[in-house]
Design a protein around this motif. Structure first.
Motif, PDB file in Angstrom:
ATOM      1  N   ALA A 204     -11.863  -2.204  16.421  1.00 14.86           N
ATOM      2  CA  ALA A 204     -13.450  -2.071  17.055  1.00 14.86           C
ATOM      3  C   ALA A 204     -14.248  -1.208  16.666  1.00 14.86           C
ATOM      4  CB  ALA A 204     -13.376  -2.234  18.580  1.00 14.86           C
ATOM      5  N   LEU A 205     -13.688   0.062  16.133  1.00 14.80           N
ATOM      6  CA  LEU A 205     -14.410   1.165  15.572  1.00 14.80           C
ATOM      7  C   LEU A 205     -14.673   1.066  14.163  1.00 14.80           C
ATOM      8  CD1 LEU A 205     -12.641   4.217  17.160  1.00 14.80           C
ATOM      9  CD2 LEU A 205     -14.541   2.754  18.268  1.00 14.80           C
ATOM     10  N   LEU A 206     -15.582   0.267  13.905  1.00 19.51           N
ATOM     11  CA  LEU A 206     -15.559  -0.455  12.489  1.00 19.51           C
ATOM     12  C   LEU A 206     -15.718   0.566  11.393  1.00 19.51           C
ATOM     13  CD1 LEU A 206     -17.462  -3.773  13.368  1.00 19.51           C
ATOM     14  CD2 LEU A 206     -15.090  -3.300  13.368  1.00 19.51           C
ATOM     15  N   GLY A 207     -16.139   1.651  11.897  1.00 16.64           N
ATOM     16  CA  GLY A 207     -16.514   2.660  10.616  1.00 16.64           C
ATOM     17  C   GLY A 207     -14.922   3.150  10.195  1.00 16.64           C
ATOM     18  N   LYS A 208     -13.951   3.025  10.842  1.00 22.76           N
ATOM     19  CA  LYS A 208     -12.685   3.573  10.552  1.00 22.76           C
ATOM     20  C   LYS A 208     -11.939   2.750   9.670  1.00 22.76           C
ATOM     21  CE  LYS A 208      -9.096   5.928  13.109  1.00 22.76           C
ATOM     22  NZ  LYS A 208      -9.277   7.196  12.318  1.00 22.76           N
ATOM     23  N   LYS A 209     -10.911   1.983  10.014  1.00 30.45           N
ATOM     24  CA  LYS A 209      -9.996   1.166   9.035  1.00 30.45           C
ATOM     25  C   LYS A 209     -10.962   0.142   8.476  1.00 30.45           C
ATOM     26  CE  LYS A 209      -6.619   3.774   9.262  1.00 30.45           C
ATOM     27  NZ  LYS A 209      -5.954   4.044  10.603  1.00 30.45           N
ATOM     28  N   CYS A 210     -11.762  -0.723   9.126  1.00 25.11           N
ATOM     29  CA  CYS A 210     -12.586  -1.899   8.539  1.00 25.11           C
ATOM     30  C   CYS A 210     -13.350  -1.387   7.260  1.00 25.11           C
ATOM     31  CB  CYS A 210     -13.239  -2.513   9.747  1.00 25.11           C
ATOM     32  SG  CYS A 210     -12.311  -2.922  10.932  1.00 25.11           S
ATOM     33  N   TYR A 211     -14.403  -0.300   7.509  1.00 25.24           N
ATOM     34  CA  TYR A 211     -15.045   0.198   6.659  1.00 25.24           C
ATOM     35  C   TYR A 211     -14.702   1.028   5.669  1.00 25.24           C
ATOM     36  CZ  TYR A 211     -19.023   1.721   3.904  1.00 25.24           C
ATOM     37  OH  TYR A 211     -19.846   2.269   2.791  1.00 25.24           O
ATOM     38  N   SER A 212     -14.209   2.108   6.175  1.00 22.22           N
ATOM     39  CA  SER A 212     -13.799   3.173   5.351  1.00 22.22           C
ATOM     40  C   SER A 212     -12.564   3.151   4.531  1.00 22.22           C
ATOM     41  CB  SER A 212     -13.542   4.543   6.158  1.00 22.22           C
ATOM     42  OG  SER A 212     -14.692   5.108   6.703  1.00 22.22           O
ATOM     43  N   LEU A 213     -11.881   1.988   4.988  1.00 19.35           N
ATOM     44  CA  LEU A 213     -10.852   1.782   4.104  1.00 19.35           C
ATOM     45  C   LEU A 213     -10.797   0.537   3.267  1.00 19.35           C
ATOM     46  CD1 LEU A 213      -7.562   3.186   5.787  1.00 19.35           C
ATOM     47  CD2 LEU A 213      -8.850   4.220   3.743  1.00 19.35           C
ATOM     48  N   ARG A 214     -10.986  -0.723   4.330  1.00 13.68           N
ATOM     49  CA  ARG A 214     -10.779  -2.193   3.536  1.00 13.68           C
ATOM     50  C   ARG A 214     -12.162  -2.390   2.915  1.00 13.68           C
ATOM     51  NH1 ARG A 214      -9.041  -3.459   9.003  1.00 13.68           N
ATOM     52  NH2 ARG A 214      -6.939  -3.133   8.886  1.00 13.68           N
ATOM     53  N   ILE A 215     -13.334  -2.241   3.408  1.00 14.20           N
ATOM     54  CA  ILE A 215     -14.588  -2.388   2.462  1.00 14.20           C
ATOM     55  C   ILE A 215     -14.510  -1.378   1.541  1.00 14.20           C
ATOM     56  CG2 ILE A 215     -16.934  -2.642   2.525  1.00 14.20           C
ATOM     57  CD1 ILE A 215     -15.831  -4.885   4.156  1.00 14.20           C
ATOM     58  N   SER A 216     -14.275  -0.145   1.808  1.00 15.32           N
ATOM     59  CA  SER A 216     -14.555   0.912   0.747  1.00 15.32           C
ATOM     60  C   SER A 216     -13.466   0.994  -0.279  1.00 15.32           C
ATOM     61  CB  SER A 216     -14.499   2.412   1.479  1.00 15.32           C
ATOM     62  OG  SER A 216     -15.357   2.497   2.483  1.00 15.32           O
ATOM     63  N   SER A 217     -12.077   0.626  -0.169  1.00 17.06           N
ATOM     64  CA  SER A 217     -11.325   0.525  -1.301  1.00 17.06           C
ATOM     65  C   SER A 217     -11.819  -0.486  -2.187  1.00 17.06           C
ATOM     66  CB  SER A 217     -10.074  -0.109  -0.614  1.00 17.06           C
ATOM     67  OG  SER A 217     -10.080  -1.325  -0.249  1.00 17.06           O
ATOM     68  N   TYR A 218     -12.476  -1.593  -1.876  1.00 16.02           N
ATOM     69  CA  TYR A 218     -13.121  -2.581  -2.447  1.00 16.02           C
ATOM     70  C   TYR A 218     -14.310  -1.788  -3.488  1.00 16.02           C
ATOM     71  CZ  TYR A 218     -16.009  -6.543  -4.374  1.00 16.02           C
ATOM     72  OH  TYR A 218     -16.768  -7.449  -4.946  1.00 16.02           O
ATOM     73  N   LEU A 219     -15.210  -1.248  -2.589  1.00 19.50           N
ATOM     74  CA  LEU A 219     -16.314  -0.454  -3.245  1.00 19.50           C
ATOM     75  C   LEU A 219     -15.626   0.634  -4.336  1.00 19.50           C
ATOM     76  CD1 LEU A 219     -18.921   0.481  -0.336  1.00 19.50           C
ATOM     77  CD2 LEU A 219     -18.791  -1.370  -1.944  1.00 19.50           C
ATOM     78  N   GLY A 220     -14.706   1.344  -4.123  1.00 18.45           N
ATOM     79  CA  GLY A 220     -13.967   2.420  -5.033  1.00 18.45           C
ATOM     80  C   GLY A 220     -13.570   1.527  -6.201  1.00 18.45           C
ATOM     81  N   LYS A 221     -13.068   0.345  -6.233  1.00 24.62           N
ATOM     82  CA  LYS A 221     -12.643  -0.278  -7.337  1.00 24.62           C
ATOM     83  C   LYS A 221     -13.793  -0.762  -8.378  1.00 24.62           C
ATOM     84  CE  LYS A 221      -9.787  -3.409  -9.403  1.00 24.62           C
ATOM     85  NZ  LYS A 221     -10.571  -4.207 -10.390  1.00 24.62           N
ATOM     86  N   GLN A 222     -14.776  -1.038  -7.466  1.00 29.09           N
ATOM     87  CA  GLN A 222     -16.131  -1.471  -8.499  1.00 29.09           C
ATOM     88  C   GLN A 222     -16.674  -0.175  -8.935  1.00 29.09           C
ATOM     89  OE1 GLN A 222     -16.927  -4.868  -8.419  1.00 29.09           O
ATOM     90  NE2 GLN A 222     -14.990  -4.587  -7.009  1.00 29.09           N
ATOM     91  N   GLU A 223     -16.877   0.916  -8.265  1.00 26.77           N
ATOM     92  CA  GLU A 223     -17.465   2.201  -8.273  1.00 26.77           C
ATOM     93  C   GLU A 223     -16.588   3.169  -9.197  1.00 26.77           C
ATOM     94  OE1 GLU A 223     -20.556   1.470  -4.667  1.00 26.77           O
ATOM     95  OE2 GLU A 223     -19.379   3.225  -4.834  1.00 26.77           O
ATOM     96  N   GLY A 224     -15.320   3.079  -9.168  1.00 28.88           N
ATOM     97  CA  GLY A 224     -14.516   4.062  -9.868  1.00 28.88           C
ATOM     98  C   GLY A 224     -13.982   5.517  -9.187  1.00 28.88           C
ATOM     99  N   TRP A 225     -13.822   5.026  -7.685  1.00 25.40           N
ATOM    100  CA  TRP A 225     -13.204   6.135  -7.020  1.00 25.40           C
ATOM    101  C   TRP A 225     -12.010   5.445  -6.043  1.00 25.40           C
ATOM    102  CZ3 TRP A 225     -14.687   5.688  -1.521  1.00 25.40           C
ATOM    103  CH2 TRP A 225     -15.499   5.005  -1.315  1.00 25.40           C
ATOM    104  N   LEU A 226     -11.717   6.327  -5.026  1.00 23.82           N
ATOM    105  CA  LEU A 226     -10.430   5.870  -4.097  1.00 23.82           C
ATOM    106  C   LEU A 226     -10.958   6.079  -2.727  1.00 23.82           C
ATOM    107  CD1 LEU A 226      -7.471   7.363  -6.086  1.00 23.82           C
ATOM    108  CD2 LEU A 226      -7.908   4.872  -6.099  1.00 23.82           C
ATOM    109  N   ALA A 227     -10.418   4.932  -2.021  1.00 20.65           N
ATOM    110  CA  ALA A 227     -10.549   5.182  -0.551  1.00 20.65           C
ATOM    111  C   ALA A 227      -9.154   5.002   0.095  1.00 20.65           C
ATOM    112  CB  ALA A 227     -11.506   4.060   0.158  1.00 20.65           C
ATOM    113  N   GLU A 228      -8.583   5.990   0.582  1.00 17.38           N
ATOM    114  CA  GLU A 228      -7.207   6.184   0.864  1.00 17.38           C
ATOM    115  C   GLU A 228      -6.825   6.715   2.338  1.00 17.38           C
ATOM    116  OE1 GLU A 228      -4.885   5.085  -1.104  1.00 17.38           O
ATOM    117  OE2 GLU A 228      -6.308   4.634  -2.810  1.00 17.38           O
TER     118      GLU A 228
END
Ligand code: GTP
Ligand code: SPV
Ligand code: MN
Length: 588
Positions: A204-228
């Motif tokens: 429910a705190l969507l900034g946490k696992k949902c955004y900062s990991l699941r969505i951001s790991s995808y962004l990181g793959k596109q942009e050359g960084w890691l969300a861990e």
């Protein structure tokens, strides 16, 4: 013309049909007002917040959730990419159109009679080029207040978003907390998450696992960084030099404890930067730099006490930030303080358990839920690193991986190089805990502690890790640890907690080239005499056992890794497949 953010709010109003829309400004006054309102407001038949003893725990409130809503629900969590292959065997998948239809049907009119809270927020310090803009809507005051602790919300976010349309959209309604109507749907390509039917942290705190990991790991793959799923700490040695580490451990396996460690070793100090999530970028000088996108801790309560984690106990009693929330802990009625197993040795005589019942030992159940948690600002933490708000992040010298394993995995070993480190991390296994619903204690593979949080195909994710290794100058060293190895009597062999600083000291000595390690089949092991065990009551034989590589155990381990790799077919990079074959040959 409305701004893109205003258009989003209007669209949400038309969908949810709330009685009122409230845009959060992020001030303390607002939070106090909302908390006072939540003390009188019931949802799902429960008062949302109960004030606790502010002399002992300043700004604190107790929250009880529906007993069906106490952990992340991985079977109801989906990654909705155009093809199933993009999501990978590590994710539940649904076609994006189908998923949106399903969610919009649940969302339609769901906020009638309620207020829709709009939370503009930034993940990362707003002045950082690595920070990201986000907006979440929710009908839960508990979620809204928790978001204030966990991220930077309000005016600073509204200003940063301005006229941009490039922000994460998080759509949340607690619905009627019915597990049959509960879904958490991710749309990485659209920077969007839809969540319904749960008020629990990771759902429910969507900034946490949902955004900062699941969505951001995808962004990181596109942009050359890691969300861990990693902690960030700086460890100061007696020479005052600070070495920065990342640490990845599966849920409820010791991240928060390590992030706030008070070393037993004289002259050492741990500076805290993050306890759950790290965003890792390649800096202009080619080294890896990490920031913590979050601004608070959502930590496991049971096991936290003055003996195990004194820094967290001080954090929880600090009065700097409003509010501090305790969810599904017990309450000690004699002084109206939160209580859980492990906070102290005695059980208070007048205790209310996490479900509001009078506690009795005879019931044979813990008073606090095993996944009961506190939500507290990182600014309350007395060991907060002065570098925490550094927009550039901190330079990383070591990465620690660890799981909860009663056998097989030694107390500590070092990977020979980045590639073998990626292999070790990709094959990380851990016994499951109460942080997710399902069976507890079964070994599951949890690569990089990211299995539940990687927003795309894990095979591609391993390749991304290997690619990052090729781009970085001066790679950090990679270590594997296991604080949880047990003896024949099912007792932990290693004292853990504050004594883990002894292992960190060895890592710093390795990084600085002060000691050398012994080669083994699986990597580099410490020499017994290079571990600082002064003042620790432990037999040499026990330490030898803790460091032992047992070939029979490893043969079984390798079989499990083979099975796991097979679920990703030819997506597993060949470097990792080759390494596994070599490892197998070394065990003959
Ligand atoms: P998430 O917030 O779910 O990501 O968990 P986490 O990795 O931050 O775990 P946390 O530090 O909260 O610890 C979870 C549990 O592991 C607690 O009950 C701790 O008491 C226990 N624990 C932590 N460190 C150690 C250790 O070194 N040894 C032992 N035996 N237990 C530990
Ligand atoms: C975890 O389960 O890893 C947590 C708690 O840190 S949650 O925010 O629910 O993901
Ligand atoms: Mn976590």
């Amino acid at each position: 013309m409305p701004t893109p953010m205003e258009s989003f709010i209007n669209e949400m109003r038309d969908l949810f049909l709330p009685d009122e829309v409230y845009i959060m400004d992020g001030t303390k006054e607002e939070a106090i007002r909302l908390a006072e309102f939540a003390e009188k407001f019931t949802i799902d038949g429960r008062v949302v917040l109960k004030k606790l003893n502010w002399q002992k725990y300043p700004n604190s409130y107790h929250h009880s959730s529906n007993p069906n809503d106490v952990a992340r629900t991985e079977h109801l969590t989906f990654v909705c990419t155009p093809t199933q292959e993009e999501a990978g065997a590590n994710n539940n998948w649904l076609n994006p159109d189908e998923a949106k239809n399903k969610m919009n049907n649940l969302f339609k009119g769901a906020m009638k009679g309620r207020t829709m809270y709009v939370i503009p927020f930034v993940m990362g310090t707003p002045k950082s080029r690595y920070a990201k803009n986000c907006v979440q809507v929710t009908d839960s005051i508990y979620v809204a207040l928790s978001m204030r602790v966990m991220s930077r919300i309000g005016k600073q976010a509204i200003e940063r978003i301005g006229n941009c349309s490039d922000f994460f959209r998080g759509i949340h309604s607690i619905g009627n907390v019915n597990p049959d109507r509960r879904f958490i749907m991710h749309f990485p390509q659209e920077n969007l998450v839809m969540s319904f039917g749960s008020g629990y942290g990771g759902n429910a705190l969507l900034g946490k696992k949902c955004y900062s990991l699941r969505i951001s790991s995808y962004l990181g793959k596109q942009e050359g960084w890691l969300a861990e799923h990693m902690i960030i700490i700086g460890v100061q040695a007696p020479d005052d030099k600070i070495t920065y580490f990342l640490g990845a451990f599966p849920s409820a396996c010791g991240k928060t404890n390590l992030a706030l460690l008070e070393p037993v070793l004289k002259g050492y100090k741990v500076w805290t930067l993050g306890d759950d999530i790290a965003w890792i970028n390649i800096g202009d000088n080619g080294k890896l730099y990490a920031i913590n996108p979050e601004a608070g801790f959502f930590g496991v309560a049971p096991g936290t006490g003055m003996k195990t984690n004194p820094v967290m106990m001080k954090t929880l009693k600090n009065d700097k930030f409003f509010p501090t929330l305790f969810t599904n802990t017990a309450v000690n009625n004699s002084d109206n303080t939160p209580w859980w197993e492990g906070i102290c040795d005695e059980i208070p005589s007048d205790l209310t358990d996490w479900q509001g019942r009078k506690y009795s030992k005879d019931l044979g159940q813990p008073a606090a839920h095993p996944n009961s948690r506190f939500t507290v600002s990182i600014y309350n933490c007395p060991t907060l690193s002065p570098e925490y708000d550094n927009p550039y992040g901190v330079p990383i010298s070591g990465i620690i991986f660890g799981g909860r394993r009663k056998d097989t995995i030694p107390l500590v070993y070092e990977a020979k190089d980045w590639e073998s480190g990626v292999f070790i991390a990709s094959s990380l296994g851990s016994e499951t805990t109460a942080a997710a619903t399902g069976k507890i204690g079964a070994v599951r593979r949890d690569p990089m502690a990211m299995l539940p949080f990687c927003g795309y195909n894990m095979g591609d994710y391993f390749q991304h890790w290997l690619n990052i290794g090729k781009k970085v100058k001066e790679l950090p060293k990679i270590f594997m640890v296991n604080w949880f190895r047990k003896d024949e009597d099912d007792k932990f062999m290693w004292p853990g907690f504050r004594d883990n600083s002894r292992i960190i000291k060895w890592m710093i000595d390795i990084i600085e080239g002060k000691v050398d390690a012994v080669e083994s089949e699986i990597g580099l092991l410490p020499r017994l005499d290079s571990l600082d065990l002064a003042g620790l009551d432990i037999d040499k034989e026990v330490v030898e056992k803790l460091l032992k590589v047992n070939k029979d155990d490893w043969k079984k381990e390798i079989e499990m890794i083979e099975e796991f790799y097979a679920t990703f077919g030819d997506k597993i990079p060949k470097e990792l497949r080759n390494y596994l074959v070599e490892l197998k040959n070394r065990m003959i």
